[in-house]
Design an enzyme around this catalytic site. Structure first.
Site, mmCIF file in Angstrom:
data_model
loop_
_atom_site.group_PDB
_atom_site.id
_atom_site.type_symbol
_atom_site.label_atom_id
_atom_site.label_comp_id
_atom_site.label_asym_id
_atom_site.label_seq_id
_atom_site.Cartn_x
_atom_site.Cartn_y
_atom_site.Cartn_z
ATOM 1 C CE LYS A 1 -4.521 0.639 0.271
ATOM 2 N NZ LYS A 1 -5.490 -0.369 -0.225
HETATM 3 N N1 GLU Z 1 -6.958 -0.135 -3.679
HETATM 4 C C1 GLU Z 1 -7.716 -1.321 -4.024
HETATM 5 C C2 GLU Z 1 -7.814 -2.250 -2.819
HETATM 6 O O1 GLU Z 1 -7.761 -1.821 -1.697
HETATM 7 C C3 GLU Z 1 -7.190 -1.986 -5.283
HETATM 8 C C4 GLU Z 1 -5.772 -2.416 -5.242
HETATM 9 C C5 GLU Z 1 -5.238 -2.900 -6.584
HETATM 10 O O2 GLU Z 1 -5.997 -2.947 -7.535
HETATM 11 O O3 GLU Z 1 -4.055 -3.228 -6.651
HETATM 12 O O4 GLU Z 1 -8.048 -3.424 -2.950
#
Ligand code: GLU
Length: 418
Positions: free
Chosen positions: A108
């Site tokens: 993240k």
């Molecule tokens: N931000 C989204 C999540 O929390 C998508 C992450 C992604 O597609 O890599 O799952």
């Protein structure tokens, strides 16, 4: 994942991991390794503002686990972004990817900023500098960012361009959630909301709840909530309430989501929609409904309001909308909570499809994407439900047991280096 009583998201994530470790008799060495992220980078992001001032933002990228492939996870722009939160969210991505059997570990990232107060040019400069600062640890086979809160296709396009220019190549696979023209995937934009819809369809069936006419309340009318509301409305559910950060709108006979979306395409000012009563976000959560979808921010269902939740199914569109205390209260009331790592996994699943298409330079039809997403979401729900029934635990515990076990098994197979 759930959040801690005082917003201690990391503390809550660790508590959950510890509880699951005990339940699955996790090897103590592997448990220790999984409690810490593999890598965390803090960067300063100097940005020229339009008025000539220089602002220095703080950015983060945390990679929790790289056992099963490159890491994957979104980038958020929000004033609450901090190292602990990003670490917790990276850990959550590890369990989410493992549960969905995607060949990724979790990551993240984020920049602590109020992007709603920034111009497009400021956002572009900040995004490009942030990307340059983390460039040594991202890449199509290292770590692949994607959109999250307050980031979108345009931000991904700037990230892709910055990475590509610095490498001297065109590298679409470095981020997902890109514009179609730059190697994005059909269906990615609505994938998270669509995944919530698919998982609810099978959950309602398993709970013996009639889907047609089911009363639904949706908190958050962004990329997740608005798509879920629209698909549920199109499938004859009765969406009685929706909201954004400014407030919501309620009509016990059902809202016409298609008209609402046509009049407010970006979800702004929806609380002024004429065909319903204005309500607060708190009131929305406590409405008389069958299905509640918290699809806004973390820490919304807490020990203060959990007792007043009247929905039979809660599907977590957001990451971490329920605190551990609230989870216990909801379990006591026999409310079925479909946890975030399952309910909102449609986004990362179609991100995976996008990355595969970029690598192969071969693009799929939208119906193929939606069909595969439906299959994957439904099968994941069935796996979680089967384990929950076998072990007599709630869906969150079962989902975490599956995710953590898979990562642990892979770690055992690879062994410890050196
Ligand atoms: N931000 C989204 C999540 O929390 C998508 C992450 C992604 O597609 O890599 O799952």
């Amino acid at each position: 994942m759930t959040t801690g009583a005082h917003g201690g998201m990391l503390e809550a994530a660790l508590q959950q991991l510890d509880a699951v470790a005990e339940r699955i008799k996790l090897d103590p060495g592997i448990h220790k390794r999984l409690r810490q992220p593999q890598r965390a980078l803090i960067v300063s992001v100097p940005t020229a503002m339009d008025d000539g001032r220089l602002e220095v933002f703080t950015g983060y990228r945390v990679q929790h686990d790289l056992t099963m492939g490159p890491t994957k996870g979104g980038i958020r722009y929000h004033p609450d972004v901090n190292l602990e939160e990003v670490t917790a969210l990276a850990m959550l991505m590890t369990w989410k990817c493992a549960l969905m059997a995607l060949p990724y570990g979790g990551a993240k990232g984020g920049v602590c900023c109020d992007s709603t107060q920034m111009s497009r040019a400021e956002l572009e400069r900040m995004t490009r500098r942030y990307t340059s600062e983390i460039i040594s640890i991202i890449g199509p086979d290292r770590d692949i960012p994607a959109p999250d809160m307050y980031t979108n296709e345009q931000v991904m396009a700037w990230m892709m361009d910055t990475y590509s220019m610095q490498r001297g190549i065109t590298a679409p696979g470095v981020v997902t959630g890109k514009p179609l023209l730059l190697g994005g995937s059909l269906g990615r934009r609505e994938a998270t909301g669509r995944g919530v819809y698919y998982v609810l369809k099978v959950a309602a069936k398993e709970c013996g709840m009639p889907f047609k006419g089911a009363k639904v309340a949706v908190q958050g009318f962004g990329n997740v909530g608005s798509v879920a509301a629209r698909l549920l409305h199109e499938d004859d559910c009765c969406v009685v309430a929706v909201s954004n950060h400014r407030g919501g709108i309620y009509n016990p006979r059902g809202l016409d989501i298609a008209t609402l979306l046509a009049e407010h395409p970006h979800g702004e000012a929806i609380s002024h929609y004429r065909d319903g009563d204005r309500i607060t976000n708190q009131e929305l959560l406590e409405l008389d409904c069958d299905i509640l979808i918290p699809a806004a921010v973390e820490g919304q269902i807490t020990e203060k309001n959990a007792d007043r939740i009247r929905a039979r199914i809660v599907a977590e569109g957001a990451n971490g909308p329920t605190t551990p205390e609230a989870d216990r209260i909801l379990a006591g009331k026999k409310v079925t909570v479909i946890p975030d790592i399952l309910a909102n996994a449609g986004g990362v699943t179609v991100s995976y499809f996008e990355w595969v298409q970029d690598i192969q330079q071969y693009f799929w039809h939208e119906h193929e994407i939606n069909e595969r997403l439906s299959e994957i979401m439904t099968a994941a729900f069935q796996r979680v439900l089967a384990l929950a029934r076998k072990e007599q635990v709630d869906l969150r515990t079962a989902a975490l047991m599956l995710g953590v076990s898979r990562v642990a098994e892979a770690k055992k197979l690879r062994g410890l280096y050196p």
